[in-house]
Design a protein around this motif. Structure first.
Motif, PDB file in Angstrom:
ATOM      1  N   PRO A 185     -69.068 -23.858  50.599  1.00  0.00           N
ATOM      2  CA  PRO A 185     -69.632 -23.142  51.756  1.00  0.00           C
ATOM      3  C   PRO A 185     -70.250 -21.803  51.367  1.00  0.00           C
ATOM      4  CG  PRO A 185     -67.497 -24.078  52.324  1.00  0.00           C
ATOM      5  CD  PRO A 185     -67.657 -24.242  50.843  1.00  0.00           C
ATOM      6  N   HIS A 186     -69.611 -21.095  50.424  1.00  0.00           N
ATOM      7  CA  HIS A 186     -70.154 -19.810  49.990  1.00  0.00           C
ATOM      8  C   HIS A 186     -71.498 -20.001  49.293  1.00  0.00           C
ATOM      9  CE1 HIS A 186     -70.582 -16.131  47.533  1.00  0.00           C
ATOM     10  NE2 HIS A 186     -69.917 -15.551  48.513  1.00  0.00           N
ATOM     11  N   GLN A 187     -71.615 -21.043  48.469  1.00  0.00           N
ATOM     12  CA  GLN A 187     -72.882 -21.307  47.789  1.00  0.00           C
ATOM     13  C   GLN A 187     -73.992 -21.616  48.787  1.00  0.00           C
ATOM     14  OE1 GLN A 187     -72.774 -24.137  44.553  1.00  0.00           O
ATOM     15  NE2 GLN A 187     -70.764 -23.447  43.845  1.00  0.00           N
ATOM     16  N   ARG A 188     -73.650 -22.325  49.848  1.00  0.00           N
ATOM     17  CA  ARG A 188     -74.683 -22.744  50.801  1.00  0.00           C
ATOM     18  C   ARG A 188     -75.176 -21.595  51.671  1.00  0.00           C
ATOM     19  NH1 ARG A 188     -75.595 -27.991  50.725  1.00  0.00           N
ATOM     20  NH2 ARG A 188     -74.111 -29.226  49.531  1.00  0.00           N
ATOM     21  N   ARG A 189     -74.438 -20.510  51.717  1.00  0.00           N
ATOM     22  CA  ARG A 189     -74.883 -19.378  52.532  1.00  0.00           C
ATOM     23  C   ARG A 189     -76.168 -18.754  51.992  1.00  0.00           C
ATOM     24  NH1 ARG A 189     -69.157 -17.496  52.353  1.00  0.00           N
ATOM     25  NH2 ARG A 189     -68.099 -18.534  54.084  1.00  0.00           N
ATOM     26  N   ALA A 190     -76.496 -19.024  50.731  1.00  0.00           N
ATOM     27  CA  ALA A 190     -77.714 -18.468  50.145  1.00  0.00           C
ATOM     28  C   ALA A 190     -78.963 -19.189  50.632  1.00  0.00           C
ATOM     29  CB  ALA A 190     -77.634 -18.537  48.617  1.00  0.00           C
ATOM     30  N   ARG A 191     -78.790 -20.333  51.305  1.00  0.00           N
ATOM     31  CA  ARG A 191     -79.912 -21.116  51.816  1.00  0.00           C
ATOM     32  C   ARG A 191     -79.752 -21.314  53.314  1.00  0.00           C
ATOM     33  NH1 ARG A 191     -81.867 -19.950  47.343  1.00  0.00           N
ATOM     34  NH2 ARG A 191     -81.697 -21.333  45.529  1.00  0.00           N
ATOM     35  N   HIS A 192     -80.859 -21.641  53.965  1.00  0.00           N
ATOM     36  CA  HIS A 192     -80.792 -21.946  55.393  1.00  0.00           C
ATOM     37  C   HIS A 192     -80.703 -23.453  55.569  1.00  0.00           C
ATOM     38  CE1 HIS A 192     -81.480 -21.699  59.709  1.00  0.00           C
ATOM     39  NE2 HIS A 192     -82.318 -22.720  59.558  1.00  0.00           N
ATOM     40  N   TYR A 193     -79.584 -23.932  56.059  1.00  0.00           N
ATOM     41  CA  TYR A 193     -79.418 -25.336  56.432  1.00  0.00           C
ATOM     42  C   TYR A 193     -79.380 -25.419  57.949  1.00  0.00           C
ATOM     43  CZ  TYR A 193     -78.262 -26.676  51.628  1.00  0.00           C
ATOM     44  OH  TYR A 193     -78.323 -26.928  50.278  1.00  0.00           O
ATOM     45  N   LEU A 212     -83.434 -31.411  47.108  1.00  0.00           N
ATOM     46  CA  LEU A 212     -84.790 -31.019  47.463  1.00  0.00           C
ATOM     47  C   LEU A 212     -84.892 -29.510  47.630  1.00  0.00           C
ATOM     48  CD1 LEU A 212     -84.628 -34.094  48.176  1.00  0.00           C
ATOM     49  CD2 LEU A 212     -86.262 -33.629  50.007  1.00  0.00           C
ATOM     50  N   ILE A 213     -83.931 -28.940  48.355  1.00  0.00           N
ATOM     51  CA  ILE A 213     -83.977 -27.503  48.630  1.00  0.00           C
ATOM     52  C   ILE A 213     -83.906 -26.689  47.342  1.00  0.00           C
ATOM     53  CG2 ILE A 213     -82.723 -25.592  49.714  1.00  0.00           C
ATOM     54  CD1 ILE A 213     -81.881 -27.612  51.883  1.00  0.00           C
ATOM     55  N   GLU A 214     -82.978 -27.050  46.452  1.00  0.00           N
ATOM     56  CA  GLU A 214     -82.851 -26.306  45.207  1.00  0.00           C
ATOM     57  C   GLU A 214     -84.090 -26.472  44.339  1.00  0.00           C
ATOM     58  OE1 GLU A 214     -80.502 -24.091  44.680  1.00  0.00           O
ATOM     59  OE2 GLU A 214     -79.671 -24.656  46.642  1.00  0.00           O
ATOM     60  N   ALA A 215     -84.656 -27.681  44.318  1.00  0.00           N
ATOM     61  CA  ALA A 215     -85.881 -27.896  43.552  1.00  0.00           C
ATOM     62  C   ALA A 215     -87.024 -27.040  44.102  1.00  0.00           C
ATOM     63  CB  ALA A 215     -86.255 -29.370  43.578  1.00  0.00           C
ATOM     64  N   GLN A 216     -87.161 -27.004  45.413  1.00  0.00           N
ATOM     65  CA  GLN A 216     -88.234 -26.221  46.024  1.00  0.00           C
ATOM     66  C   GLN A 216     -88.083 -24.736  45.712  1.00  0.00           C
ATOM     67  OE1 GLN A 216     -87.565 -28.667  49.903  1.00  0.00           O
ATOM     68  NE2 GLN A 216     -89.466 -27.535  50.240  1.00  0.00           N
ATOM     69  N   HIS A 217     -86.854 -24.240  45.759  1.00  0.00           N
ATOM     70  CA  HIS A 217     -86.630 -22.823  45.473  1.00  0.00           C
ATOM     71  C   HIS A 217     -86.819 -22.507  43.990  1.00  0.00           C
ATOM     72  CE1 HIS A 217     -85.350 -20.853  49.221  1.00  0.00           C
ATOM     73  NE2 HIS A 217     -84.891 -22.045  49.578  1.00  0.00           N
ATOM     74  N   LEU A 218     -86.781 -23.523  43.146  1.00  0.00           N
ATOM     75  CA  LEU A 218     -87.022 -23.322  41.715  1.00  0.00           C
ATOM     76  C   LEU A 218     -88.460 -23.663  41.327  1.00  0.00           C
ATOM     77  CD1 LEU A 218     -83.652 -24.721  40.333  1.00  0.00           C
ATOM     78  CD2 LEU A 218     -84.424 -22.341  40.251  1.00  0.00           C
ATOM     79  N   ALA A 273     -87.389 -24.672  53.853  1.00  0.00           N
ATOM     80  CA  ALA A 273     -87.283 -23.958  52.575  1.00  0.00           C
ATOM     81  C   ALA A 273     -88.471 -23.042  52.291  1.00  0.00           C
ATOM     82  CB  ALA A 273     -87.092 -24.966  51.439  1.00  0.00           C
ATOM     83  N   PRO A 274     -89.734 -23.453  52.515  1.00  0.00           N
ATOM     84  CA  PRO A 274     -90.844 -22.522  52.264  1.00  0.00           C
ATOM     85  C   PRO A 274     -90.795 -21.264  53.124  1.00  0.00           C
ATOM     86  CG  PRO A 274     -91.649 -24.775  52.345  1.00  0.00           C
ATOM     87  CD  PRO A 274     -90.221 -24.806  52.819  1.00  0.00           C
ATOM     88  N   HIS A 275     -90.208 -21.369  54.320  1.00  0.00           N
ATOM     89  CA  HIS A 275     -90.059 -20.187  55.172  1.00  0.00           C
ATOM     90  C   HIS A 275     -88.992 -19.234  54.627  1.00  0.00           C
ATOM     91  CE1 HIS A 275     -92.578 -21.836  58.463  1.00  0.00           C
ATOM     92  NE2 HIS A 275     -92.111 -22.989  58.037  1.00  0.00           N
TER      93      HIS A 275
END
Length: 351
Positions: free
Chosen positions: A27-35, A76-82, A106-108
């Protein structure tokens, strides 16, 4: 989707074979992204740090990454952010809907890569994905379903006046044809078909990374990672690495396990009965490569399958186990995201 970058002749070094992928909780790791809301309900999500490490190690910015069993779209999300572009395939309409929303969001959030989600059975992904992408995937990163005792969430029942916990969000769906409900032998046969389809999608020299782990069933250890190795070989892929991704933090040179509630209870109950079980605090990361030049069938880029697999010890699922995907309705995206999800093969119902 933008064109993928040209194939790189060399991959970056794989680094250590033990990956520190759980320095903090999931859960802590996922806070860095918007799900988008509802994403947390998926019963078995890949750790974002694990996905990111694999993507950094086995692909380069601008290349194309695919997850044939993408769930809510972590890969997908991690790939897009990388800076990679990403394709996801998901069997369940509910998760496909959320994965597409997450990829569109993710682009937003600053991601520079594009993402698309295809709704359907990954065993038939070559028919789902446009031929323009065939033979151009740099990296396949995925994880098969496994071990119901490892999945799900708990909720305390103290509020109702009854001490204890209840289990929730532990099923992918109620569809009996979902591979999460299949016996292990059928799961492995179907996963071989998925890896074979991935083989056809990979560029020459492309990489497939499968994240999996063993689990216990009535005290017996089910060695799924070794079975996945066999599935990859039957799909024509060449095993090149077997790594360990920690499901534990490292504090003062000691491991801090992050087991599921159910796994911890299972081990404690076994120890009380005199069975000296230990927690499994890692996932196996099996890495395969597609040959630069295929020779088994005489043509480059064609998947190699045995002439007959009727005696390979597995039960084979018929192709007609695929669900009917002809009835689709437009998802309502307004309650969860202002982004527009991408469903190149038609949108699933939000479910």
């Amino acid at each position: 989707m933008p064109e993928p970058a040209p194939a790189s002749p060399d991959l970056p070094p794989a680094g250590l074979s033990v990956w520190n992928t759980a320095p903090t909780s999931a859960p802590h790791q996922r806070r860095a992204r918007h799900y988008v809301p509802g994403s947390a309900d998926h019963p078995a999500k890949m750790l974002p740090a694990l996905a990111a490490h694999a993507i950094r190690t086995y692909s380069r910015p601008g290349e194309l990454v695919m997850d044939p069993m993408c769930g809510i779209g972590t890969t997908l999300i991690e790939a897009q952010h990388l800076g990679r572009h990403a394709l996801g395939i998901e069997y369940e309409a509910r998760w496909a809907h959320l994965a597409a929303l997450n990829a569109a969001t993710a682009p937003h959030e600053g991601a520079t890569g594009a993402g698309e989600v295809y709704w359907g059975d990954a065993r038939h992904l070559t028919g789902l994905i446009p031929t323009t992408h065939h033979g151009r995937i740099a990296l396949v990163l995925t994880s098969p379903p496994y071990g119901r005792s490892l999945h799900g969430q708990v909720r305390s029942t103290r509020e109702s006046g009854t001490p204890g916990v209840t289990k929730r969000h532990y099923r992918y769906s109620n569809d009996p044809h979902n591979l999460a409900h299949a016996p292990t032998d059928q799961l492995l046969d179907a996963f071989t078909d998925i890896l074979t389809a991935c083989h056809a999608m990979l560029r020459p020299g492309g990489i497939t990374v499968v994240v999996t782990r063993p689990w216990r069933d009535h005290g017996e250890l089910i060695d799924l990672p070794t079975a996945v190795l066999g599935a990859g070989r039957r799909a024509g892929l060449i095993p090149i690495e077997r790594n360990v991704a920690l499901l534990a933090g490292i504090r003062d040179s000691r491991l801090v396990p992050r087991p599921s509630f159910f796994q911890l209870k299972y081990v404690r109950d076994a120890r009380r009965c005199g069975t000296p079980l230990h927690l499994i605090v890692h996932e196996d990361v099996i890495v395969f490569r597609k040959l630069e030049h295929e020779t088994a069938n005489g043509r480059r880029g064609q998947p190699h399958r045995p002439a007959s697999n009727s005696n390979d010890g597995y039960v084979h699922l018929p192709a007609d186990h695929a669900p009917d995907r002809t009835h689709r309705s437009e998802p309502d995206t307004s309650p969860t995201s202002s982004a527009t999800p991408s469903f190149p093969n038609g949108p699933p119902a939000p479910g």
